[in-house]
Design a protein around this motif. Structure first.
Motif, PDB file in Angstrom:
ATOM      1  N   THR A  10      29.010 -31.902  27.273  1.00 10.40           N
ATOM      2  CA  THR A  10      28.559 -30.932  28.264  1.00 10.40           C
ATOM      3  C   THR A  10      29.693 -30.157  28.907  1.00 10.40           C
ATOM      4  N   ALA A  11      30.751 -30.843  29.308  1.00 13.34           N
ATOM      5  CA  ALA A  11      31.861 -30.144  29.956  1.00 13.34           C
ATOM      6  C   ALA A  11      32.495 -29.128  29.009  1.00 13.34           C
ATOM      7  N   SER A  12      32.632 -29.500  27.751  1.00 14.01           N
ATOM      8  CA  SER A  12      33.176 -28.570  26.758  1.00 14.01           C
ATOM      9  C   SER A  12      32.347 -27.290  26.729  1.00 14.01           C
ATOM     10  N   LEU A  13      31.032 -27.437  26.855  1.00 14.26           N
ATOM     11  CA  LEU A  13      30.140 -26.282  26.761  1.00 14.26           C
ATOM     12  C   LEU A  13      30.120 -25.469  28.048  1.00 14.26           C
ATOM     13  N   TYR A  14      30.134 -26.136  29.215  1.00 13.73           N
ATOM     14  CA  TYR A  14      30.094 -25.311  30.427  1.00 13.73           C
ATOM     15  C   TYR A  14      31.441 -24.654  30.719  1.00 13.73           C
ATOM     16  N   PHE A  15      32.552 -25.244  30.267  1.00 15.48           N
ATOM     17  CA  PHE A  15      33.830 -24.537  30.342  1.00 15.48           C
ATOM     18  C   PHE A  15      33.783 -23.296  29.441  1.00 15.48           C
ATOM     19  N   ALA A  36      26.429 -21.614  34.603  1.00 13.83           N
ATOM     20  CA  ALA A  36      25.070 -22.156  34.511  1.00 13.83           C
ATOM     21  C   ALA A  36      24.214 -21.295  33.583  1.00 13.83           C
ATOM     22  N   ARG A  37      24.282 -19.983  33.754  1.00  9.73           N
ATOM     23  CA  ARG A  37      23.519 -19.090  32.881  1.00  9.73           C
ATOM     24  C   ARG A  37      23.988 -19.217  31.434  1.00  9.73           C
ATOM     25  N   GLY A  38      25.305 -19.265  31.247  1.00 11.44           N
ATOM     26  CA  GLY A  38      25.846 -19.381  29.904  1.00 11.44           C
ATOM     27  C   GLY A  38      25.451 -20.675  29.223  1.00 11.44           C
ATOM     28  N   LEU A  39      25.460 -21.785  29.970  1.00  9.41           N
ATOM     29  CA  LEU A  39      25.067 -23.064  29.379  1.00  9.41           C
ATOM     30  C   LEU A  39      23.597 -23.049  28.985  1.00  9.41           C
ATOM     31  N   LEU A  40      22.754 -22.457  29.808  1.00  9.01           N
ATOM     32  CA  LEU A  40      21.334 -22.348  29.452  1.00  9.01           C
ATOM     33  C   LEU A  40      21.151 -21.531  28.174  1.00  9.01           C
ATOM     34  N   PRO A  94      38.567 -24.368  37.901  1.00  8.95           N
ATOM     35  CA  PRO A  94      38.468 -23.194  38.777  1.00  8.95           C
ATOM     36  C   PRO A  94      37.347 -23.374  39.804  1.00  8.95           C
ATOM     37  N   ASP A  95      37.592 -22.965  41.044  1.00  8.20           N
ATOM     38  CA  ASP A  95      36.598 -23.146  42.106  1.00  8.20           C
ATOM     39  C   ASP A  95      35.233 -22.569  41.752  1.00  8.20           C
ATOM     40  N   PRO A  96      35.164 -21.354  41.175  1.00  6.86           N
ATOM     41  CA  PRO A  96      33.830 -20.811  40.860  1.00  6.86           C
ATOM     42  C   PRO A  96      33.064 -21.646  39.837  1.00  6.86           C
ATOM     43  N   LEU A  97      33.772 -22.399  38.989  1.00  9.07           N
ATOM     44  CA  LEU A  97      33.101 -23.307  38.065  1.00  9.07           C
ATOM     45  C   LEU A  97      32.733 -24.605  38.774  1.00  9.07           C
TER      46      LEU A  97
END
Length: 305
Positions: A10-15, A36-40, A94-97
């Protein structure tokens, strides 16, 4: 019952989503939601393309386990921004992540996708255990080459490799690993140990690169066989010297590099399917609250097909 189990790193994908999706669309409060949008969207593509019957989001409960650090102190050390004596250390994110991670977990939850982690272990170890004990064929989705060690044609365990982007996914099988590296997947952990990996703080064996590591494994089978050959004088003097110089590293590195396969976890056995009316309402409400828009819609649609 037939089907496939899909395991998400999961972390690999949300990064990947965070860095790959422009941060233009915001939540109503101005928060970033690109990861979040990108992971979806990634999940929608994966489910639509590969049609898994079960899907699990594997989680880093501890991205840098102390037992690995105790063996190799440099392990992922360059990513630490704050040492926490009681652990786990704080990773450079990064803070926004960082601010989106609770939302990511909530989005997975409303879609009925189980999140599984294990104390003092990384997502790789969760994946290793679930893949090893699965009764279904397995797809592992990751951009991390270390998980190539789990590929097993005999058990139909393969990697869907994301390193070249979601539009250019690569299915990694036994043949792929042999073609790329000259070793079998079962040899890959020893190969990676010798090669080293600067991104993980693993120094490897000085003077041993991918080609020489593969040649040695082809001749001697595994790292133990190579080290025995070095001690017996069956390698060149220079190669023997390299392995002697790296002895302390090689005594511990295989334990660090090999993913765990025996954690006390199990797949829940929950099959993917269309959301109930209440579940869909919850997903749509979350999308409205955070402006997840068509990304959530695509994920819901993919699960419904």
């Amino acid at each position: 019952m037939t089907g496939r189990l899909m395991l998400l790193d999961t972390a690999s994908l949300y990064f990947r989503a965070f860095y790959g999706v422009p941060d233009k669309v915001k939540a109503p409060d101005g928060s970033s939601v690109n990861a979040a949008r990108g992971l979806l969207d990634i999940i929608a593509k994966l489910v639509t393309t590969y049609r898994p019957s079960e899907l699990i989001a594997c989680w880093d409960d501890d991205w840098r386990p102390q037992w690995r650090v105790d063996l190799i102190p440099s392990y992922k050390a360059h990513r630490v921004v704050e040492v926490v004596p009681s652990g786990p250390d704080v990773e450079e994110v990064p803070d926004p992540l960082e601010q989106q991670i609770p939302l990511i977990r909530e989005a997975l939850d409303v879609l009925g996708i189980p999140i599984i982690g294990a104390a003092e272990h990384e997502a790789d170890d969760v994946i290793g255990t679930l893949a090893t004990h699965a009764t279904l064929p397995v797809d592992i989705v990751t951009g991390d080459r270390d998980l190539f060690q789990l590929v097993d044609d005999a058990r139909d365990v393969r990697v869907i490799y994301t390193a070249r982007g979601m539009s250019n996914l690569e299915i990694v099988t036994d043949r792929t690993v042999v073609a790329k590296y000259g070793v079998l997947p079962v040899q890959y952990a020893d190969f990676a140990t010798m090669r080293g990996d600067a991104s993980d703080g693993l120094p490897g064996v000085k003077g041993v690169g991918e080609k020489s590591a593969a040649t040695l494994l082809q001749a001697h089978g595994d790292l133990d066989g190579i080290r025995a050959a070095a001690k017996a004088g069956a390698l060149s003097a220079s190669a023997s010297a390299r392995f002697e110089a790296a002895a302390s590293y090689l005594d511990v590195a295989p334990t660090v590099v090999r993913v765990a396969t025996d954690l006390d976890i199990a797949a829940p056995g929950t099959r993917l399917g269309a959301l109930t009316e209440d579940e869909r309402a919850s997903a749509e409400a979350l999308a409205e609250q955070w402006n997840l828009g068509t990304s959530m819609t695509r994920a819901i649609t993919a699960l419904t097909l």
